[in-house]
Design an enzyme around this catalytic site. Structure first.
Site, PDB file in Angstrom:
ATOM      1  N   LYS A   1       0.852  -1.308   0.013  1.00 40.07           N
ATOM      2  CA  LYS A   1       0.046   0.008   0.037  1.00 40.07           C
ATOM      3  C   LYS A   1       0.922   1.229   0.039  1.00 40.07           C
ATOM      4  O   LYS A   1       0.314   2.332  -0.496  1.00 40.07           O
ATOM      5  CB  LYS A   1      -1.071   0.126   1.223  1.00 40.07           C
ATOM      6  CG  LYS A   1      -2.139  -1.261   0.990  1.00 40.07           C
ATOM      7  CD  LYS A   1      -2.952  -0.875   2.069  1.00 40.07           C
ATOM      8  CE  LYS A   1      -4.391  -2.067   1.573  1.00 40.07           C
ATOM      9  NZ  LYS A   1      -3.801  -3.473   2.171  1.00 40.07           N
TER      10      LYS A   1
HETATM   11  C1  LIG Z   1      -4.392  -4.579   1.310  1.00 40.53           C
HETATM   12  C2  LIG Z   1      -3.584  -5.840   1.174  1.00 40.53           C
HETATM   13  C3  LIG Z   1      -4.214  -7.052   0.327  1.00 40.53           C
HETATM   14  C4  LIG Z   1      -5.284  -6.750  -0.436  1.00 40.53           C
HETATM   15  O1  LIG Z   1      -5.254  -5.659  -1.316  1.00 40.53           O
HETATM   16  P1  LIG Z   1      -6.423  -5.337  -2.156  1.00 40.53           P
HETATM   17  O2  LIG Z   1      -6.270  -3.951  -2.888  1.00 40.53           O
HETATM   18  O3  LIG Z   1      -7.388  -4.831  -1.184  1.00 40.53           O
HETATM   19  O4  LIG Z   1      -7.097  -6.241  -3.021  1.00 40.53           O
HETATM   20  C5  LIG Z   1      -3.291  -7.829   0.220  1.00 40.53           C
HETATM   21  N1  LIG Z   1      -2.041  -8.275   0.928  1.00 40.53           N
HETATM   22  C6  LIG Z   1      -1.782  -6.943   1.742  1.00 40.53           C
HETATM   23  C7  LIG Z   1      -0.760  -7.379   2.727  1.00 40.53           C
HETATM   24  C8  LIG Z   1      -2.605  -5.872   1.798  1.00 40.53           C
HETATM   25  O5  LIG Z   1      -2.118  -5.166   2.791  1.00 40.53           O
END
Ligand SMILES: *Cc1c(COP(=O)(O)O)cnc(C)c1O
Length: 469
Positions: free
Chosen positions: A113
């Site tokens: 993220k």
């Molecule tokens: C947020 C997150 C996901 C999922 O991603 P999306 O964009 O919600 O599909 C997967 N793995 C980790 C470690 C995350 O922080």
């Protein structure tokens, strides 16, 4: 480039118009009026590009109302070796023959993220400085999102962050990551309750239109368009890293929750990146796997959401999914409105046997799901084969990715977090904790700054009012 709403009720808007917003005014999601095309000569030209150069080449197509020099500077400041600990920003490492790990977790909070949010912090600050406005970001987190948002917004002019988390319920590492921030514009509120209580408080505060307007309350949730746009870049970067020919196809395996990450991959494919398959992996919370197998999109009730060892994928509904469905129903907002009315009234819709579901079958998506036992087995197997330790979310992706592996097609598995964030699970799988990246050894011993509060909306509103910018 102009943006419209999936529900058809928004006048076409620019990137800057929609940058700070969440939902479109009609309750839909914002999408580009048309996806920009990438030519094979552009792809060829990008082979030697650095990450910031590539990000600029792609994002200028989406953010064409920001002066090019400004956009370039914002990108250059986001994607640095200091922030991502590597020049490549998203390096690729071989796992086993023609299966690769696309490493997205080298940012400050060690999860993917950061890639979108580090840029978003700069974009938000830039937009607010231009208008003289200010913003109080309010959010609820059980881990990854909150810390990523805080590290993106720390020290940003015109921005304050109020982040609610369930007191004593996050891992020690995640708690320390957030609470050790000493920046005066970051406010950690540890709520005596569970994550759902935090989310309810955010809803209640945002639902008070007068309070929301008065204190310029905003969010940075995963439906923000700029986050999706920023994520498109690493699909190109990953493709460039493992191909030599400009028409060579690759597949991506993506651990999915809110459909944000893989939505960016879908858009990259629509732009012309030679992606063969987008392999969507869920954990036990298999809302999306169910849809891609059956055509039925059935959201879960909060009580039906399983708490798993890949917690960042524990979702009841996939908030970005409407962007994809909008395309599958021929971009007809009336159909999207009808489908989401069904979700609101019946909790589901069914596209099986329709032209829309035939379009889904042509879209490159395949799916599968994974469970705790699978994750443990995959973490052990990857470690045995390659010496690499992957985290539980990445393991969900690798598990399903391998099920769809094809000879002659490179498979890129997206690494979405470093294993150190989920230490307990790694100890369970491998019998020892993962290595800590430099600089994170003593995280839990740093002084922490947070405020413990009861689940009382009025008290939390008063706290925000006292500290808002
Ligand atoms: C947020 C997150 C996901 C999922 O991603 P999306 O964009 O919600 O599909 C997967 N793995 C980790 C470690 C995350 O922080």
């Amino acid at each position: 480039m102009r943006y419209v709403s999936t529900r058809g009720g928004m006048a076409p808007a620019t990137f800057s118009d929609i940058l700070l917003g969440g939902l479109a005014p009609d309750g839909g999601l914002t999408v580009p009026e048309v996806y920009p095309a990438v030519t094979s000569s552009e792809l060829a030209r990008w082979r030697g590009s650095s990450y910031p150069e590539l990000a600029f080449a792609i994002l200028r197509k989406f953010a064409d109302d920001i002066p090019a020099a400004d956009l370039r500077a914002l990108i250059d400041r986001a994607y640095t070796v200091e922030a991502f600990r590597t020049e490549a920003i998203t390096p690729v490492t071989p796992l086993i023959d023609d299966v690769w790990l696309l490493k997205l977790s080298n940012g400050p909070t060690l999860a993917f993220k950061d890639i979108a949010l580090q840029l978003l912090g700069n974009l938000f600050e830039y937009a607010l400085l231009k208008t003289g406005g200010h913003l109080n970001i309010l959010g609820a987190t059980s881990g990854d999102t909150g810390s990523s948002a805080e590290y993106a917004m720390r020290g940003k002019r015109g921005i304050r962050v109020f982040m609610l988390s369930p007191h004593g319920k996050m891992s020690r590492f995640q708690t320390a990551q957030m609470f050790s921030l000493q920046d005066p514009n970051i406010f950690n509120i540890a709520v005596r309750g569970v994550f759902d209580d935090c989310q309810d408080i955010v809803k209640a505060v945002s639902g008070d239109a007068e309070f929301k307007a008065r204190y310029a309350i905003g969010t940075v949730n995963s439906i923000n368009w700029a986050r999706v746009a920023a994520q498109i870049v690493y699909y190109f970067k990953g493709w460039l890293a493992v191909t030599t020919r400009d028409d060579q196809e690759v597949s991506f395996a993506v651990p999915s929750g809110n459909f944000g990450n893989i939505c960016a991959g879908y858009i990259a494919r629509r732009m012309g990146l030679p992606i063969r398959r987008l392999i969507l992996a869920t954990n036990e919370n298999d809302v999306l796997d169910e849809f891609f197998r059956t055509g039925v999109y059935r959201v879960r009730k909060t009580a039906q959401v399983a708490h798993t060892s890949s917690p960042s994928m524990d979702i009841s509904k996939a908030s970005n999914f409407e962007r994809f469905i909008f395309d599958m129903v021929g971009r007809d907002p009336a159909v999207v409105r009808a489908l989401w009315r069904e979700v609101d009234t019946r909790g589901c819709f069914d596209l099986s046997g329709t032209d829309a579901f035939r379009a889904v079958a042509q879209s490159g998506f395949v799916s599968g799901s994974s469970n705790h036992r699978n994750r443990m087995a995959v973490i052990r197997w990857v470690h045995q084969e390659s010496g690499i330790v992957i985290d539980t979310h990445t393991a969900d992706g690798v598990k399903v990715g391998l099920e769809y592996r094809e000879a002659g097609v490179p498979l890129l598995c997206l690494e979405t977090a470093l294993p150190v964030k989920f230490e307990e699970s790694i100890v369970e799988a491998l019998g020892r904790p993962p290595e800590r990246p430099a600089g994170y050894e003593k995280l839990e011993t740093l002084p922490q700054r947070f405020k413990v509060m009861d689940t009382e909306v009025a008290a939390i509103k008063a706290y925000i009012a006292r500290h808002a910018s």
